[in-house]
Design an enzyme around this catalytic site. Structure first.
Site, mmCIF file in Angstrom:
data_model
loop_
_atom_site.group_PDB
_atom_site.id
_atom_site.type_symbol
_atom_site.label_atom_id
_atom_site.label_comp_id
_atom_site.label_asym_id
_atom_site.label_seq_id
_atom_site.Cartn_x
_atom_site.Cartn_y
_atom_site.Cartn_z
ATOM 1 N N SER A 327 11.346 -12.852 -18.462
ATOM 2 C CA SER A 327 11.248 -13.500 -19.776
ATOM 3 C C SER A 327 12.576 -13.995 -20.313
ATOM 4 C CB SER A 327 10.640 -12.521 -20.778
ATOM 5 O OG SER A 327 9.349 -12.171 -20.333
ATOM 6 N N HIS A 370 -2.276 -13.360 -27.460
ATOM 7 C CA HIS A 370 -1.496 -13.368 -28.702
ATOM 8 C C HIS A 370 -2.142 -14.195 -29.799
ATOM 9 C CE1 HIS A 370 1.674 -12.114 -25.843
ATOM 10 N NE2 HIS A 370 2.145 -11.449 -26.892
#
Lengths: 646, 382
Positions: A327, A370
Site C-alpha cells: 500500500s 469500504h
C-alpha cells in the site's frame, strides 16, 4: 763424478722434455684463465654490474594508513589500530619448514596458520614478506627478536589493522576490509602494487569497498640496500606515501545505534533521511554481524552461522533487497491518476470488497468493502478497490512514469554494495524480462504495489522524501572526503504542486485521523507529527479455496510466508525534516508492526535523542517508557566518549 | 746413492745456504700472502680480526717451516719419504675413525694446536714417495707393467681414502698430481692413452648410472655437476655460489669498485668469501688489474719452480719440484676455474691467499721442499 751415463742423460732429457710439456700445459691453462678473467671482468662488466646492483638494491613498499571513517559528529566508525605481526621472506628463510617449526616453539602457531602460511609463501614471490601471524602480543615479538639469529627471514613488524569500534551497528554501511583475493585482483584490474602484498587488506563490502581507492591512499616506496640475508643495510631513497582520505559520513551514530537497538532481532531494515538534503542519517539492516570478525578472518563455523540464518544477517537489506511495496505504492497510483487528470479529490468510487477484472476477482483487504470512497478516504483507510478501478483508467505507463519520478526503479549512486534498482514494471519491461504480453490484471496488481513492483527500503525513503518536499531528493551518504564537501543540487519534481498537497493531506489523515490505518501510531506533539503510509505486502498467493475457508492469520503461518510489514513517513507536516522507511520482513501488518517502529525512530531523529514521553498518546506512554529504558541499555556507551574531531 | 758423489764444495753448507735459496720465489710467496692479508682485512669490513691476524700468524709459522725444510738437505727428505707417506696414510685412516665432521664430510683431525687435514699432508707425501720411487727405479724398468702398477697402488691408496671422506675435489687433485709425476718419470705414452680412454668411459658410465641403484656418485656430487653445467637453472639454490661469484667478478670491471668497496662480498651475497671464494672479492674490489696481478704472481711462482726443476740433475729433486709445482698449479687453477664458472664447485682454496691454516702450512712445507732441492743442488765449483 758428474759424468753421467747415457742412460742418465737420456733420462734427464726425457724428464726435462716432459717437464717442459707439463709446464707448457700449465702456462697455457693460465692463459685461458687470464682470457676468462678478461671476458668476465671487462667485456661483460656492464651487464654484471647491473645484476650486482639489482642484487643489492631492493624496492620496498611502505604501506600507508588507510583513511578513517567518521560519522557526521566526528565519531569514529572505522579506524586503524597498531598491531604486531610476524612476516617471513621465503628467499631469506631458506628452509621454510624448519623456520616455521622453530617459530611455532616460540609463539602460539596453529597447524592451520602454518598450512596457510606455506600456501601463501608458495604463491607469492620469493622476496615478498608473507604474514605468518598477526595480532601478536608484545611478549611474543620480544621472544622473536631475541631469537632472531635462529630465524632467518622472519621479521617482526608493526602493522595497522582495521577496527570498527562500534561493531555491528554500522556493519552493512561501512562494511569491512579483508585480504585481497585472486578474484579481487581479477575484478578490479587495479595495478596498485600494494594489492600484490600478500594479505593486504582491501574493502570487501560497503563504503570500504565502494570507496576503496579513496580510502587506500598511496603507498610510499623506499630503495634499500640489502645483504644476502635480506637484511636492510641502509636506505638509499625514500618516497613517502600519502594516507588514504578520511571520510565523514552523513550518518548520525546516536540515531543509527538507536535504530539498531529498536529493530532488535527482527529481520528488518530502516532508512532515515534528511528530507531536504537527502543526507542519510541512519541506514540499518537487521540482524547484523560484527565486521571486526571479518578483518581478523572469520572462522568457518561463525561464517556458517551467519550464512545459514534465515534472517540473513549478511544481507544489506536497505539497499540490496527489494520488496513489494504494497500500500505504500498507492501514493504513486493516486499521483499518476491526478497528473493524468482522470480524477479529482471529490470523485467517489464504490468498494464492495472486490472487483472483477478479466474474469479474475481482485479483493480489497476489507472483505465487506469500504462503501463509497473518495481520494482522501482511499489513502486513509487504504481501500484497494479504489486503486484497482483507478489503475485501469490510468494505465501502467503513467503509473510507471510517476513511480520513476518519485525515485523507484532506479539505483541510486550511493556508496554501498549491491544497490538494487528494484522494479517498476511496464509493458516493455514485461516483454523483455518475462517474454509475455502485459495484461490488465498486471496493472491492477501494480496499483497497490503488488505483482511485479519491487522497491528497496532506500527507494521508499526517497519516495516519501520527494512527496514531502516536492524536490528531487537524492540520497547521500558521504558528507565530505578529507574535509571537502560534495556540492548538492536539487531540482523540483515534475509533478503538480496541488496534487502533491492533496496526497500529503490524505497521508496526514492516515496517522492523525481516528479512521486512519496508522492512527495508533500518531504523535501528539504538533512539531513532530508523523505523516505516513503503512503497507502490508503479501509474499504468497491466496487461492480462492483458501478465501472461502477463511484466510489464515499471519501468526498461524510459517515465518517465511507471513506478510512484509512496511511503513513510510515524514515529519513534521508543515516543514518536513525527516523521512523514514521501515520494512519488517514477514513482520505482519504494516500499521501494527512497522508504524510504531517508524514513529519511535522519527521522534528520536527529530529530538536528536530520547523524545519526551508527552509526544506519545496517553495509552502508549507506560509501554513506551519501559521500552525507552530497555533500549537505552542496549545503546553503546562508547558513543559519547569516542567522539573525536574528524 | 748419487748424493754421496757430490763434491762438498759444490753444495752450499752452513749459513751460506741462505744465500742460495730461491729468493725470487720467496718474494713472490710473501707477496701473494700479503695480498691475502689485505683481502682478509677487506672482507672483515676493514678489521684485522677475525681472519687477517691469525692468517698472519700462520703464515709466519709457515715461513719458518719453509726455512727449516729448505735448510735440511734434500736427500734427507728423500730418505724419509716412505715414513712420511705411511704417516699420512695412518692419519687418513685416523680421520676416518675419529675425525670431526664439517660440511658433511670428515676431513679434519684435531691435533690440539691445529685442525689438521690429513689429505693435505697426503698431497705432498704422495709426490715425495713417487719421486723417491722413480729415483730408486732404474730407468729401463720404468715402463715395465709390474713397475707401473706399484706407483698406481701408491696413488690409489690415499685417493680412495680421501674419496671415502668424501672429498672428490682433493682426491682428484691427488690423482692428477700423482699421474703427472708418473708421466714426468717417463712412463710410456700407451699407459696414459689407456687411462684417458678408461676415464672417458667411466665419465659416460657415471652419468648413465645416475638415478639407478648402482649410482656411482653421491647426490650432492651430481647436483654440483648439474649446477656447474647450468648455474642459471637454480640461481638461488645450488647454483647460488657460482651465479653470485660470477656477478661479483663481472661487476669488477677494469679497476674494480675499490678496496673495501665490494658490495657482493660486503653484503654477504658471496658464500665462503674469506676462504674458497676470496678470489671474487679481489675481482670485485680490485677489478681485472687485481685478478691478473694475482695470476701473474702465481705464474711467476710456477716459472721459478719450473726453472729450478729443469736445472736439477737429480731425479728426486726434479720430479719432486715438478710434482709439487703441479700441486700448486692445480690449487689455484681449480679454484679460479671454479670461481669463474669453468669447473664445478669443489672445496679447493686459493693458495697462500684463502684463509685456512692447514692448507697454508702444507703449502709452505711444499715450498720448503722445492727450496731445499734448489739450495742443495750441486753447482759448479765456486
Amino acid at each position: 763424478m758428474w759424468q753421467k751415463s747415457n742412460i742418465v742423460s737420456y733420462r734427464h732429457f726425457r724428464t726435462a722434455r716432459r717437464g717442459l710439456l707439463v709446464g707448457g700445459i700449465q702456462l697455457g691453462f693460465c692463459g685461458l684463465l687470464a682470457w676468462r678473467m678478461h671476458h668476465l671482468q671487462v667485456e661483460k662488466a656492464e651487464s654484471f654490474r647491473l645484476v650486482a646492483d639489482e642484487n643489492r638494491i631492493n624496492l620496498r613498499l611502505i604501506p600507508n594508513q588507510r583513511g578513517e571513517i567518521y560519522d557526521r559528529n566526528g565519531v569514529k566508525l572505522a579506524g586503524n589500530e597498531a598491531s604486531y605481526s610476524v612476516t617471513m621472506v621465503a628467499e631469506d628463510a631458506g628452509d621454510i619448514d624448519l623456520i616455521l617449526e622453530r617459530l611455532s616453539k616460540l609463539i602460539n602457531l596453529s597447524p592451520e596458520d602454518i598450512e596457510r602460511s606455506k600456501a601463501e609463501l608458495e604463491q607469492s614471490a620469493k622476496f615478498l614478506p608473507v604474514t605468518i601471524l598477526d595480532r601478536l602480543e608484545r611478549d611474543d615479538i620480544e621472544k622473536i627478536a631475541f631469537n632472531a639469529p635462529m630465524l632467518p627471514g622472519i621479521n617482526p613488524e608493526i602493522a595497522f589493522s582495521r577496527t570498527y569500534p562500534l561493531g555491528e551497528i554500522f556493519a552493512h554501511v561501512v562494511g569491512y576490509v579483508g585480504p585481497v583475493s585472486t578474484r579481487d585482483l581479477e575484478l578490479r584490474k587495479d595495478p596498485d602494487p600494494l594489492l600484490r602484498i600478500p594479505r593486504f587488506q582491501i574493502g570487501k563490502v560497503g563504503i570500504e569497498r565502494e570507496l576503496e581507492t579513496t580510502l587506500r591512499g598511496k603507498a610510499g616506496t623506499k630503495k634499500v640496500e640489502v645483504n644476502a640475508l635480506g637484511r636492510v643495510m641502509r636506505e638509499i631513497e625514500r618516497k613517502e606515501g600519502s594516507k588514504g582520505a578520511n571520510l565523514k559520513l552523513t550518518l548520525d551514530t546516536n540515531l543509527q545505534a538507536y535504530v539498531r537497538a529498536r529493530l532488535g532481532n527482527e529481520s528488518a531494515s530502516v532508512v532515515v533521511m534528511d528530507c531536504n538534503s537527502g543526507e542519510i542519517l541512519a541506514i540499518c539492516s537487521s540482524p547484523a554481524y560484527d565486521p571486526n570478525k571479518f578483518v581478523r578472518g572469520i572462522s568457518f563455523n561463525d561464517y556458517g552461522i551467519l550464512r545459514d540464518d534465515n534472517h540473513r544477517p549478511l544481507a544489506s537489506k536497505t539497499v540490496q533487497d527489494a520488496y513489494p511495496p504494497g500500500s505504500t505504492f498507492k501514493m504513486v497510483t493516486i499521483l499518476a491518476a491526478l497528473e493524468a487528470g482522470i480524477i479529482n479529490h471529490r470523485e467517489k468510487i464504490r468498494c464492495n470488497g472486490h472487483v472483477e477484472v478479466s474474469n479474475r476477482k481482485f479483493h480489497c483487504w476489507k472483505r465487506d468493502g469500504h462503501g463509497n470512497v473518495d481520494l482522501i478516504k482511499s489513502l486513509r483507510e487504504s481501500c484497494d478497490v479504489y486503486y484497482y478501478e483507478l489503475a485501469q483508467q490510468v494505465g501502467i505507463e503513467k503509473i510507471a512514469e510517476v513511480a520513476r519520478i518519485l525515485g523507484l526503479g532506479q539505483s541510486f549512486d550511493i556508496e554501498m554494495s549491491a544497490v538494487t534498482s528494484g522494479i517498476v514494471p511496464d509493458k516493455l519491461w514485461k516483454l523483455s524480462a518475462r517474454s509475455r504480453e502485459w495484461v490488465v490484471g498486471d496493472t491492477v496488481n501494480s496499483s497497490i504495489g503488488q505483482g511485479y513492483v519491487l522497491a528497496s527500503p532506500l527507494q521508499l525513503a526517497v519516495m516519501i522524501a520527494r512527496i514531502a518536499t516536492g524536490n528531487e531528493i537524492l540520497p547521500r551518504l558521504i558528507e565530505s572526503i578529507n574535509g571537502v564537501k560534495a556540492d548538492e543540487e536539487t531540482s523540483k519534481l515534475k509533478l503538480n504542486k496541488n496534487n502533491l498537497n492533496l496526497v500529503r493531506k490524505a497521508l496526514f489523515e492516515v496517522t492523525n485521523d481516528k479512521r486512519g490505518t496508522a492512527y495508533d501510531s500518531r504523535v501528539l506533539n504538533k512539531k513532530s507529527q508523523i505523516i505516513g503510509k503503512s503497507g502490508t505486502s503479501q509474499v504468497r498467493n491466496i487461492s480462492a479455496v483458501e478465501r472461502t475457508l477463511g484466510v489464515l492469520e499471519n501468526k498461524d503461518l510459517p515465518w517465511e510466508q507471513r506478510d512484509h510489514a512496511l511503513f513510510v513517513n515524514y515529519a513534521p507536516y508543515d516543514d518536513p525534516k525527516i523521512a523514514v522507511s521501515v520494512v519488517v520482513e514477514h513482520g505482519g501488518s504494516g500499521s501494527t508492526v512497522a508504524a510504531p517502529i517508524a514513529r519511535d525512530i522519527t521522534l528520536q531523529a527529530i529530538y536528536q535523542g530520547t523524545p519526551p514521553i508527552t509526544a506519545y498518546p496517553v495509552e502508549d506512554r507506560a509501554k513506551i517508557y519501559n521500552q525507552q529504558r530497555e533500549l537505552k541499555k542496549l545503546m553503546p556507551r562508547t558513543t559519547k566518549s569516542s567522539k573525536v574531531q574528524a | 746413492m748419487s748424493y754421496l758423489e757430490y763434491r762438498v764444495k759444490t753444495i752450499p753448507v752452513g749459513w751460506r745456504k741462505i744465500l742460495f735459496m730461491n729468493w725470487g720465489l720467496t718474494a713472490l710467496i710473501i707477496g701473494a700472502a700479503f695480498s691475502g692479508f689485505a683481502m682478509l682485512i677487506s672482507v672483515a669490513g676493514g678489521n684485522i680480526e677475525p681472519w687477517a691476524l691469525s692468517q698472519m700468524q700462520r703464515f709466519s709459522i709457515g715461513l719458518l717451516t719453509m726455512f727449516i725444510i729448505a735448510m735440511t738437505p734434500i736427500w734427507i727428505w728423500r730418505n724419509v719419504s716412505v715414513p712420511i707417506y705411511m704417516l699420512s696414510i695412518v692419519l687418513l685412516l685416523l680421520v676416518e675413525f675419529l675425525g670431526s665432521t664439517g660440511m658433511g664430510a670428515k676431513r679434519w683431525i684435531n691435533l690440539g694446536f691445529i685442525n689438521l687435514q690429513p689429505s693435505e699432508v697426503a698431497k705432498i707425501a704422495l709426490i715425495m714417495l713417487l719421486a723417491a720411487y722413480y729415483d730408486w727405479l732404474p730407468a729401463d724398468k720404468v715402463s715395465k707393467p709390474i713397475w707401473v702398477i706399484v706407483p698406481i697402488a701408491f696413488i690409489s691408496l690415499p685417493v680412495l681414502l680421501v674419496l671415502q671422506q668424501p672429498d672428490l675435489g682433493t682426491s682428484l687433485l691427488l690423482l692428477l698430481s700423482g699421474a703427472t709425476v708418473i708421466f714426468l718419470a717417463g712412463v710410456h705414452w700407451v699407459y696414459f692413452g689407456t687411462v684417458i680412454a678408461f676415464t672417458v668411459g667411466f665419465v659416460i658410465a657415471l652419468f648413465k648410472s645416475r638415478g639407478t641403484e648402482w649410482q656411482l656418485f653421491q647426490d650432492y656430487q651430481f647436483s654440483r655437476i648439474d649446477t656447474f653445467l647450468n648455474p642459471d637453472s637454480d640461481p638461488l639454490g645450488a647454483g647460488y655460489h657460482i651465479s653470485q661469484s660470477k656477478i661479483a667478478l663481472g661487476s669488477g670491471g677494469w679497476t674494480g669498485r675499490g678496496y673495501m668497496e665490494g658490495t657482493q662480498s660486503r653484503l654477504n651475497f658471496l658464500p665462503e668469501k674469506h676462504t674458497d671464494f676470496i678470489f671474487t672479492t679481489i675481482a670485485e674490489e680490485l677489478g681485472f688489474i687485481g685478478t691478473i696481478s694475482i695470476l701473474a704472481i702465481y705464474v711467476g711462482i710456477m716459472i721459478f719452480c719450473l726453472h729450478s726443476a729443469l736445472r736439477h740433475r737429480e731425479r728426486f729433486s726434479s720430479l719432486l719440484t715438478l710434482g709439487l709445482t703441479m700441486t700448486f698449479f692445480l690449487f689455484f687453477a681449480v679454484n679460479m676455474s671454479m670461481v669463474m664458472g669453468l669447473a664445478p664447485v669443489v672445496g679447493v682454496p686459493l693458495p697462500l691467499i684463502s684463509y685456512g691454516g692447514s692448507a697454508m702450512l702444507v703449502l709452505m712445507g711444499a715450498f720448503g721442499l722445492i727450496q731445499s732441492a734448489h739450495v742443495h743442488r750441486p753447482r759448479g765449483s765456486t
